[in-house]
Enzyme design. Structure first.
Site, short mmCIF file in Angstrom:
data_model
loop_
_atom_site.label_atom_id
_atom_site.label_comp_id
_atom_site.label_asym_id
_atom_site.label_seq_id
_atom_site.Cartn_x
_atom_site.Cartn_y
_atom_site.Cartn_z
N SER A 183 7.15 -16.53 -19.40
CA SER A 183 8.03 -15.99 -20.43
C SER A 183 9.50 -16.38 -20.27
O SER A 183 10.26 -16.28 -21.23
CB SER A 183 7.92 -14.47 -20.46
OG SER A 183 8.37 -13.93 -19.25
N HIS A 211 1.77 -14.52 -23.98
CA HIS A 211 2.78 -15.32 -24.68
C HIS A 211 2.21 -16.61 -25.26
O HIS A 211 2.95 -17.38 -25.89
CB HIS A 211 3.94 -15.67 -23.73
CG HIS A 211 4.91 -14.54 -23.53
ND1 HIS A 211 5.82 -14.16 -24.49
CD2 HIS A 211 5.10 -13.71 -22.49
CE1 HIS A 211 6.54 -13.15 -24.04
NE2 HIS A 211 6.12 -12.85 -22.82
N LYS A 242 2.20 -8.85 -29.40
CA LYS A 242 3.15 -9.96 -29.55
C LYS A 242 2.79 -10.75 -30.81
O LYS A 242 2.94 -10.21 -31.90
CB LYS A 242 3.18 -10.80 -28.26
CG LYS A 242 3.75 -10.00 -27.08
CD LYS A 242 4.06 -10.84 -25.85
CE LYS A 242 4.85 -10.00 -24.85
NZ LYS A 242 4.11 -9.70 -23.62
C1 LIG Z 1 3.88 -8.56 -22.66
C2 LIG Z 1 3.01 -8.94 -21.54
C3 LIG Z 1 2.08 -8.04 -21.01
C4 LIG Z 1 2.01 -6.61 -21.47
O1 LIG Z 1 1.45 -6.52 -22.73
P1 LIG Z 1 1.48 -5.08 -23.47
O2 LIG Z 1 0.31 -5.16 -24.41
O3 LIG Z 1 2.79 -4.98 -24.14
O4 LIG Z 1 1.27 -4.06 -22.41
C5 LIG Z 1 1.24 -8.49 -20.02
N1 LIG Z 1 1.29 -9.75 -19.56
C6 LIG Z 1 2.18 -10.64 -20.03
C7 LIG Z 1 2.21 -12.04 -19.49
C8 LIG Z 1 3.08 -10.26 -21.03
O5 LIG Z 1 3.98 -11.14 -21.47
#
Ligand SMILES: *Cc1c(COP(=O)(O)O)cnc(C)c1O
Length: 396
Positions: A183, A211, A242
Site C-alpha cells: 500500500s 489493494h 476498498k
Molecule cells: C485494508 C486492508 C486490510 C483490512 O481490510 P478491512 O476489510 O478494512 O478490515 C487488510 N489487509 C490489507 C493489505 C489491507 O490493505
C-alpha cells in the site's frame, strides 16, 4: 478508579502531539467520491480513498443495497452458524469464488478479521509461517494469534524468501504469506516467483488482495491474473471495503477444505456478527457488474498510466507502480506535510506519509487513482502538484 491512568493517557497523548504524530480526522459531508465537500466548507478532489473503481456511491450498488433492505431486512443479529446465514450470504460467497477462480469462500465482517482468523485454525507449533516484511498489520496480528514458527523475509526479496524456506524445511507445513499490492509503494508481490519457490520447497501460498483485487490484472482479477496463475494460490483474503464498493466486509477464498475448516474453527467467524443483508446484496450486484464488463478497470488503468506519465514528465520522482497507488517521493518528512497542506489549499486532497509508516528518509505523498476520476480532475491534480512542487523546489 479512573485517575492514575487518566494522567498517564494525557501525558502519552501530549507526547504523540509533540512528536507531530497525532492523527486528526477530516470530516466529509458528502458521499465518498472523486469530488467531496468537507465540513469546513471546501470542495476538494479526493486522491486518498481506496475507492479504486469509483463504486463507493455507484447508483447500482445504492439501489441493490436498498433492495436488500426491503427484501431481507436491516440486520442479522447473529453469527453465521447460529441463525445469521441468508441466501444472500451464500450467493455472495459463490460469486467471490467465481471472481477469483477459487473453490469456496467464507465471509467475515472485515478483512482484518479474515486475516486475524486464518492462521490459528490451520497451523500449530509444528508449522512455519513465512511472511513478507511489509505485510499489513492484520496479517501480523493473525500470525501472532497462532503458535506456528515465524519467519520474515525482506519485501518481495526472493533470495531472502528462499533462505527462509530452507530454514523452515523441518516444519510439518509451511505457508508463504504476502500482500498482493503493497500500500505504500504500489508494487505487487512477485507471485509467479513465489509460486515457483512454494513448489520447490513444498509450501502453501496465501495472498492478501485488499489493494489489488478489482484493480490489478487486465480484468481486475488481482495478482493471480497478472501473473497468469489463476486458481493456483491456496488462500486469498480480501475486502469489500476498498475497490469492491467500499462499505464493509472481508473474505477468505481458496481451497475447499481450508474454507470448510475455517467455518468450523475460525474465531472471528464463529464469534462475530454476519454482514448486513444490504451489504451482501450490493456485493452480489457489484460482482455481477464485474462479470459483465471491464469498463471500470480499463478506465482505472488508463487513468493511472496517464497520471504517472504526466507526473514523471513534470519532473517528479515516482515509485514504479503496478497498482493504482502512485508514490510521489519527497524523502523529507516535513516537506511531505507542507506539500500536502499546500495541495489541499489548491483543492487536492492527498496525504503525506513519513516514518514510521514508511522507512526513515522515505517520506512521500501517496496518490490513489480511481476509475471515478475524470480527465480534467487528473489534470487539475497534476497542475496543482506542478505549481506547489515548483514553489517548494521539489521540481524545476
Ligand atoms: C485494508 C486492508 C486490510 C483490512 O481490510 P478491512 O476489510 O478494512 O478490515 C487488510 N489487509 C490489507 C493489505 C489491507 O490493505
Amino acid at each position: 478508579m479512573y485517575g492514575k491512568i487518566k494522567e498517564h493517557l494525557q501525558k502519552e497523548l501530549a507526547d504523540i502531539k509533540e512528536a507531530g504524530l497525532f492523527k486528526e480526522e477530516r470530516i466529509i459531508v458528502t458521499p465518498q467520491s472523486a469530488d467531496i465537500k468537507v465540513d469546513t466548507g471546501e470542495d476538494v478532489l479526493n486522491f486518498c480513498a481506496n475507492n479504486y473503481l469509483g463504486l463507493s456511491n455507484h447508483p447500482k450498488l445504492v439501489a441493490a443495497a436498498k433492495e436488500g433492505l426491503d427484501t431481507h431486512g436491516y440486520g442479522m443479529s447473529s453469527v453465521r452458524f447460529i441463525c445469521g446465514t441468508q441466501d444472500l450470504h451464500k450467493t455472495l460467497e459463490r460469486k467471490i469464488a467465481e471472481f477469483f477462480g477459487t473453490e469456496d469462500t467464507i465471509l467475515y465482517a472485515a478483512c482484518f478479521d479474515a486475516n486475524g482468523g486464518v492462521f490459528e485454525p490451520l497451523f500449530t507449533v509444528e508449522d512455519a509461517i513465512i511472511s513478507d516484511s511489509l505485510n499489513h498489520a492484520s496479517i501480523i496480528d493473525g500470525v501472532r494469534l497462532c503458535k506456528a514458527q515465524r519467519f520474515r523475509y525482506k519485501n518481495a526479496d526472493m533470495e531472502d524468501l528462499e533462505e527462509k524456506l530452507k530454514e523452515a524445511q523441518s516444519a510439518r507445513f509451511r505457508i508463504i504469506v504476502t500482500d498482493g499490492a503493497f500500500s505504500m509503494d504500489g508494487n505487487v508481490a512477485p507471485l509467479d516467483k513465489i509460486n515457483e519457490l512454494a513448489k520447490k520447497y513444498d509450501a502453501l501460498v496465501m495472498v492478501d488482495e485488499c489493494h489489488s483485487a478489482g484493480v490489478v490484472g487486465k480484468t481486475g482479477r488481482g495478482v493471480t491474473e497478472y501473473f497468469n496463475i489463476r486458481g493456483e494460490v491456496d488462500i486469498i483474503t480480501g475486502t469489500l471495503g476498498k475497490a469492491f464498493g467500499g462499505a464493509i466486509g472481508g473474505f477468505t477464498t481458496g481451497k475447499k477444505e481450508i474454507i470448510e475448516m475455517l467455518r468450523q474453527r475460525s474465531r472471528p467467524y464463529l464469534f462475530s456478527n454476519s454482514i448486513p443483508p444490504m451489504v451482501a446484496n450490493a456485493g452480489i450486484a457489484m460482482f455481477d457488474m464485474m462479470a459483465e464488463t471491464t469498463e471500470l478497470q480499463d478506465k482505472l488503468h488508463s487513468n493511472t498510466e496517464y497520471f504517472v506519465e504526466k507526473m514523471k514528465n513534470a519532473g517528479f520522482d515516482i515509485k514504479p507502480t503496478k497498482s493504482a497507488i502512485c508514490a510521489v517521493m519527497l524523502y523529507d518528512a516535513k516537506l511531505s506535510q507542507v506539500m500536502a497542506s499546500k495541495l489541499l489549499a489548491e483543492g487536492i486532497y492527498v496525504i503525506g506519509f513519513y516514518y514510521p509508516v514508511v522507512p526513515k528518509d522515505q517520506a512521500r505523498i501517496r496518490v490513489q487513482l480511481s476509475a471515478g476520476h475524470k480527465k480534467e480532475q487528473l489534470d487539475k491534480c497534476i497542475a496543482a502538484f506542478t505549481k506547489v512542487g515548483k514553489e517548494l523546489g521539489v521540481i524545476e
